[in-house]
Enzyme design. Structure first.
Site, PDB file in Angstrom:
ATOM      1  N   GLY A  93      11.889 -88.041  65.993  1.00 12.06           N
ATOM      2  CA  GLY A  93      11.186 -88.387  67.229  1.00 12.06           C
ATOM      3  C   GLY A  93       9.753 -87.880  67.223  1.00 12.06           C
ATOM      4  NE  ARG A 121      15.494 -88.929  70.406  1.00 13.22           N
ATOM      5  CZ  ARG A 121      14.944 -87.895  69.801  1.00 13.22           C
ATOM      6  NH1 ARG A 121      14.985 -87.794  68.476  1.00 13.22           N
ATOM      7  NH2 ARG A 121      14.357 -86.954  70.496  1.00 13.22           N
ATOM      8  CG  ASP A 315      14.848 -78.639  69.999  1.00 12.50           C
ATOM      9  OD1 ASP A 315      15.198 -79.617  70.685  1.00 12.50           O
ATOM     10  OD2 ASP A 315      13.755 -78.592  69.400  1.00 12.50           O
ATOM     11  NE  ARG A 346      20.482 -82.167  69.851  1.00 13.17           N
ATOM     12  CZ  ARG A 346      19.263 -81.873  69.416  1.00 13.17           C
ATOM     13  NH1 ARG A 346      18.437 -81.180  70.188  1.00 13.17           N
ATOM     14  NH2 ARG A 346      18.877 -82.254  68.215  1.00 13.17           N
TER      15      ARG A 346
HETATM   16  C1  S3P Z   1       9.309 -81.284  69.685  1.00 13.85           C
HETATM   17  C2  S3P Z   1       9.467 -81.327  71.044  1.00 13.85           C
HETATM   18  C3  S3P Z   1      10.771 -81.377  71.720  1.00 13.85           C
HETATM   19  C4  S3P Z   1      11.897 -80.908  70.783  1.00 13.85           C
HETATM   20  C5  S3P Z   1      11.787 -81.535  69.426  1.00 13.85           C
HETATM   21  C6  S3P Z   1      10.460 -81.205  68.768  1.00 13.85           C
HETATM   22  C7  S3P Z   1       7.942 -81.296  69.127  1.00 13.85           C
HETATM   23  O1  S3P Z   1      11.027 -82.696  72.120  1.00 13.85           O
HETATM   24  O2  S3P Z   1      13.138 -81.197  71.362  1.00 13.85           O
HETATM   25  O3  S3P Z   1      12.835 -81.061  68.575  1.00 13.85           O
HETATM   26  O4  S3P Z   1       7.762 -80.988  67.928  1.00 13.85           O
HETATM   27  O5  S3P Z   1       7.015 -81.607  69.871  1.00 13.85           O
HETATM   28  P1  S3P Z   1      10.400 -83.307  73.495  1.00 13.85           P
HETATM   29  O6  S3P Z   1       8.962 -83.359  73.349  1.00 13.85           O
HETATM   30  O7  S3P Z   1      11.019 -84.676  73.594  1.00 13.85           O
HETATM   31  O8  S3P Z   1      10.852 -82.399  74.582  1.00 13.85           O
END
Ligand code: S3P
Length: 429
Positions: A93, A121, A315, A346
């Site tokens: 993501g 997502r 996380d 989750r």
């Molecule tokens: C991350 C932000 C978080 C986290 C992901 C990594 C990042 O997600 O859950 O594992 O590196 O910016 P969200 O920005 O969707 O909260």
């Protein structure tokens, strides 16, 4: 791949967690558009960061990938080139959302897709603010999902109140803001991790930060390339923190862990649950605080986890659920609806798998309630293709009576490729 975990007699030794995933992504992306060459040491060689690297290579950036370090030859602010094919973020993501912001400002067409999980997502959260900046960006299912198609264009700064706290969305907007006319202000409901802001500042960008608000002033210059030594990932360290706390005969030292306050909620919560945690050698590396942590067997008690704490440990909730199952009393986790749109849902996946291990756990719309019994029983479990759940189940297996099997255990490669080896190394049967 399936992984069998036996209940172990002793858990002891020193664990060196891999480089922080969030910081590794940012170090590569920001140095790719900087002027000059940068070395990134202790980067995370996991699948997610490799997705970012291959996408940037396809966009014309020369990145040398060594076992211990990356060398990124920055192309400057206008040096990215149209990719010959569709970009693939696979399971990551962070790759998809951060690159969307960057690509929205490049004078060419990009298409970015991901694996089955990433294609479910939500992407409207980046599409909406980027469109307000003037971007031409579309997604499948009425602009909700990947694949995304992005025709780069001239952007303008915006003032944007984010509906959910998300460092990925905030960072996508900040990357677009580097190329926009005028300044951009982002307001988060709750402050999320601030690695992008720290690195941008260190690379010469003027940012005004006050509470949950970040203002990025326009710049005509490229970023200054910067060598980065990536701190150990606190999200990876969290597995050994919980394992050490819930195991009756444990002493584990975890070295060079990133202690950024926007990430360290897991330490606050474990301390409040009664965990015997010692923090030593606090120091700074590359603008981020780091420390060594020692954890010993502890008697944990239940706690409520909600509100502003949630983004600081988002996380770590699957593994904290394992801690709660081994604690005394009822733990309630709320305000964590974001868990439903991670690599798996989750809330459902953690609840389903913990129940197989005999835990008393109920699902809430935005969290879960865990009735700690201090006891788990080995069972056959599934990672749901989710790295964090695979590792949380591995930790549970160390204390569960009998054997635990985790199916789809290779999911750990996303963020901690050496996880199963480290688990074996710390275990005495
Ligand atoms: C991350 C932000 C978080 C986290 C992901 C990594 C990042 O997600 O859950 O594992 O590196 O910016 P969200 O920005 O969707 O909260």
């Amino acid at each position: 791949m399936e992984q069998r975990i036996e209940q172990v007699k002793t858990l002891a030794g020193r664990a060196v967690p891999p480089g922080d995933k969030s910081i590794s992504h940012r170090a590569v992306i920001l140095n790719a558009i900087a002027d000059g060459t940068a070395e990134i040491s202790n980067y995370l060689p996991g699948d997610d960061v490799m997705s970012t690297i291959t996408c940037l290579q396809a966009l014309g950036v020369d990145i040398e990938v060594g076992p211990d370090k990356l060398v990124v030859h920055g192309v400057g602010s206008s040096g990215l080139r149209e990719a010959q094919d569709i970009l693939d973020a696979h399971n990551s993501g962070t790759t998809m959302r951060l690159l969307s912001g960057l690509l929205a400002a490049q004078p060419f067409l990009s298409t970015i897709t991901g694996d089955e999980s990433l294609r479910t997502r939500p992407m409207n959260r980046v599409i909406e603010p980027l469109r307000l900046m003037g971007a031409s960006i579309w997604g499948k299912s009425s602009d909700g999902l990947a694949p995304l198609v992005i025709q780069g264009s001239e952007l303008r700064g915006i003032a944007y109140e984010m509906p959910v706290a998300s460092a990925q969305v905030k960072s996508a907007i900040l990357l677009a803001a580097l190329y926009a006319q005028g300044s951009t202000t982002i307001i988060e409901p709750v402050k999320s991790r601030d690695h992008t802001e720290r690195m941008l500042r260190a690379m010469g960008v003027a940012l005004n930060i006050s509470g949950n608000e970040v203002r990025c002033l326009p710049t005509s210059k490229s970023l200054k390339s910067m060598d980065v030594t990536v701190p150990g990932d606190i999200s990876a360290a969290a597995y050994w923190l919980v394992a050490g706390a819930i195991h009756p005969d444990a002493r584990v030292e975890i070295t060079s862990v990133g202690m950024n306050p926007t990430r360290s909620g897991v330490i606050d919560v474990l301390k409040a649950m009664g965990a015997k945690i010692r923090i030593e050698n606090e120091r700074k590396e590359g603008g981020e605080p780091i420390a060594d942590i020692i954890i010993e067997s502890s008697e944990l008690k239940a706690i409520d986890i909600d509100g502003e704490l949630i983004p600081r440990l988002i996380d770590e909730i699957p593994v904290l659920a394992m801690a709660a199952a081994m604690a005394k009393g009822k733990t309630t986790i709320r305000d964590a609806g974001e868990l439903r749109v991670k690599e798996s849902d989750r809330i459902t996946s953690t609840t389903t798998e913990l129940r197989k291990l005999g835990a008393e756990i109920e699902e809430l719309l935005d969290g879960m309630v865990i009735h700690g019994t201090g006891k788990l029983t080995g069972a056959e479990c599934d990672s749901h293709g989710d790295h964090r759940l695979a590792m949380a189940l591995g930790v549970a297996g160390l204390v569960a009576a009998g054997d635990t099997v985790v199916y789809n255990a290779e999911a750990v490669n996303a963020s901690y490729p050496g996880f199963w080896q480290d688990l074996n190394m710390l275990s005495t049967r």
